[in-house]
Each structure stands twice: as structure tokens, then as C-alpha cells.
Motif scaffolding. Sequence first.
Motif, PDB file in Angstrom:
ATOM      1  N   PHE A  23       0.833  -1.201   0.000  1.00  0.00           N
ATOM      2  CA  PHE A  23       0.000   0.000   0.000  1.00  0.00           C
ATOM      3  C   PHE A  23       0.866   1.248   0.000  1.00  0.00           C
ATOM      4  CE2 PHE A  23      -2.491  -3.338   1.989  1.00  0.00           C
ATOM      5  CZ  PHE A  23      -3.687  -3.254   1.293  1.00  0.00           C
ATOM      6  N   TYR A  24       0.380   2.277  -0.688  1.00  0.00           N
ATOM      7  CA  TYR A  24       1.093   3.537  -0.801  1.00  0.00           C
ATOM      8  C   TYR A  24       0.178   4.692  -0.416  1.00  0.00           C
ATOM      9  CZ  TYR A  24       4.054   0.650  -3.873  1.00  0.00           C
ATOM     10  OH  TYR A  24       4.851  -0.332  -4.395  1.00  0.00           O
ATOM     11  N   ASN A  25       0.792   5.730   0.120  1.00  0.00           N
ATOM     12  CA  ASN A  25       0.096   6.994   0.373  1.00  0.00           C
ATOM     13  C   ASN A  25       0.413   7.914  -0.801  1.00  0.00           C
ATOM     14  OD1 ASN A  25       0.596   9.848   2.473  1.00  0.00           O
ATOM     15  ND2 ASN A  25      -1.361   9.059   1.781  1.00  0.00           N
ATOM     16  N   GLY A  26      -0.610   8.379  -1.525  1.00  0.00           N
ATOM     17  CA  GLY A  26      -0.340   9.221  -2.681  1.00  0.00           C
ATOM     18  C   GLY A  26      -1.575   9.872  -3.248  1.00  0.00           C
ATOM     19  N   ASN A  27      -1.355  10.942  -3.986  1.00  0.00           N
ATOM     20  CA  ASN A  27      -2.401  11.697  -4.674  1.00  0.00           C
ATOM     21  C   ASN A  27      -2.410  11.267  -6.132  1.00  0.00           C
ATOM     22  OD1 ASN A  27      -3.894  13.724  -6.061  1.00  0.00           O
ATOM     23  ND2 ASN A  27      -3.429  15.194  -4.441  1.00  0.00           N
ATOM     24  N   MET A  28      -3.568  10.942  -6.687  1.00  0.00           N
ATOM     25  CA  MET A  28      -3.601  10.413  -8.056  1.00  0.00           C
ATOM     26  C   MET A  28      -3.155  11.426  -9.099  1.00  0.00           C
ATOM     27  SD  MET A  28      -7.671  10.065  -8.896  1.00  0.00           S
ATOM     28  CE  MET A  28      -8.848  11.092  -8.016  1.00  0.00           C
ATOM     29  N   THR A  29      -3.077  12.704  -8.743  1.00  0.00           N
ATOM     30  CA  THR A  29      -2.602  13.701  -9.709  1.00  0.00           C
ATOM     31  C   THR A  29      -1.094  13.879  -9.673  1.00  0.00           C
ATOM     32  OG1 THR A  29      -2.891  15.547  -8.161  1.00  0.00           O
ATOM     33  CG2 THR A  29      -4.783  14.977  -9.557  1.00  0.00           C
ATOM     34  N   GLY A  30      -0.405  13.237  -8.699  1.00  0.00           N
ATOM     35  CA  GLY A  30       1.028  13.494  -8.604  1.00  0.00           C
ATOM     36  C   GLY A  30       1.844  12.399  -7.964  1.00  0.00           C
TER      37      GLY A  30
END
Length: 247
Positions: free
Chosen positions: A85-92
Motif C-alpha cells: 500500500f502507498y500513500n499518494g495523490n492520483m494527480t502526482g
Amino acid sequence: MQSLYTNGFENIYDDMYQTFIDYEKEFQFYSEIILKQQKKDVLEIGCGSGRLASHFINSPIHYSGMDLSNEMVELSRSKNPEGTFYNGNMTGFNLNNRYDSIIITARTTSYLLNNIAIQKAIKNISNHLNDNGVLCFDFIDASRFFPSIKNGKTVIHEATINDKNYSRISYMKPNVIKENFMFQWNAKYYQTINGEQTLLTEDQSEVRAFTKNEWELFLNLNDFKIIEMIDRKSYAFDTYVVVAQKQ
């Protein structure tokens, strides 16, 4: 006011949504699309608390999940210690990896509030897909949903899980002042204990619905070919699911 996804309130989301969504059916739906396109791995954007992840992890499809909320990611990891699992924003986001398929679940596209964000998300997703990779996502259909909320609409969801009684009272109304098909979604979450209803938290969100033509154009401009567009009911909203291939 505390966010629904922090300070323990991510557990309320997890408790309530497992009564709204049949995650086994969700897995069957998305896994059939992935396997039909002969793909072997998947990245789920908007993995939430990891309920869908647990089904994928126990399947032949190699799974990774990502969510904007770090608390949700930690909850997913605690439920699925063998998962990725990753923590991230789909735009960046930048995962230094490419996938056969990427799915965006739970109408997470609704938080792409402007066209710049959409363009960034599609380009970023394309950079994380293998050649001929498949993108699959759902979206709220503005053409059907907006007429039902044009004068404002209140929806009540109740859930009992682990002897806890919850309710969510949502009020939704189009925001005609803003560009695009925006609507306000205000929700109050309660727990009933010994007959007394206690307010737990509030979530006030501005979200976006789309038309089919909008997504057809966005995908075409970013070199994706639509394979199919599936009319699919989901809790509270009329939705379509898009299956598109990177060209």
C-alpha cells in the motif's frame, strides 16, 4: 471539526461502508474486467480501508493499493499485512513502477474538481501503465443524478456493525455557481447509544459529477481508447464504469 479519515474516524468509515458495499461483488466485477483483458496485476487508486484489497490479495491478480489518506493506508496495512500500500495523490504520485491495469474505485474521480486535475491524473496514470495497459474507473453520471437532487435531497443511511448503531444523514444539492457539474455533499455521522443519538463528525465536501461525453473527450485527448462503458448502479448514485486502454 475532525476529518472523517483521521483521529480514529477512519474506523467509522470502515464500519459503515462494509454495510453499504458488497466487497465480494465488487471484487468479482473488477477482477472479471482485469482478467478479460488478460492483465496480471493491478493498482487500486482510492483503496480506502482495504476491504476490496483483501479479496485481490487472495486472488491470482497481483495487487497494490494507494490512497490519499495516510490513516486509511495504515488501516489497510493493518488489515492486510501481506499487501502493498502507498500513500499518494492520483494527480502526482510516483511509484517507480508500471502496472498492467489501474482501477479507480468508489467514485474517487469525483474529487477531480477541475480539468487541470483530470489532465494531471490521466497523464500520471498513463506513466504508470505498461504498453496497452488498462484503466478502469467509475464516475457519477451527472445527466441522471442532477435531476434527482436539483432541489436538494436528503439521504439517510443506517448501519449496525459489531453491536454499534450508526447513521449518516447526507444533504446533496447542485452548485450551479461553479463551473463543471459540481454539487455540495454535506454529511453528518451519528452513533446511537442507549437510545441517544450523538454526533460523531461532519464531512462537508464539494464533489464533481461527469457526463459520458466529458470522459470520452478527456481519454481521447490523452491517447486512451475506450473499450466499454458499463451502466452500473451503486449505492446512492447512478454511475458508469469506463474501461479504457492506453494506446
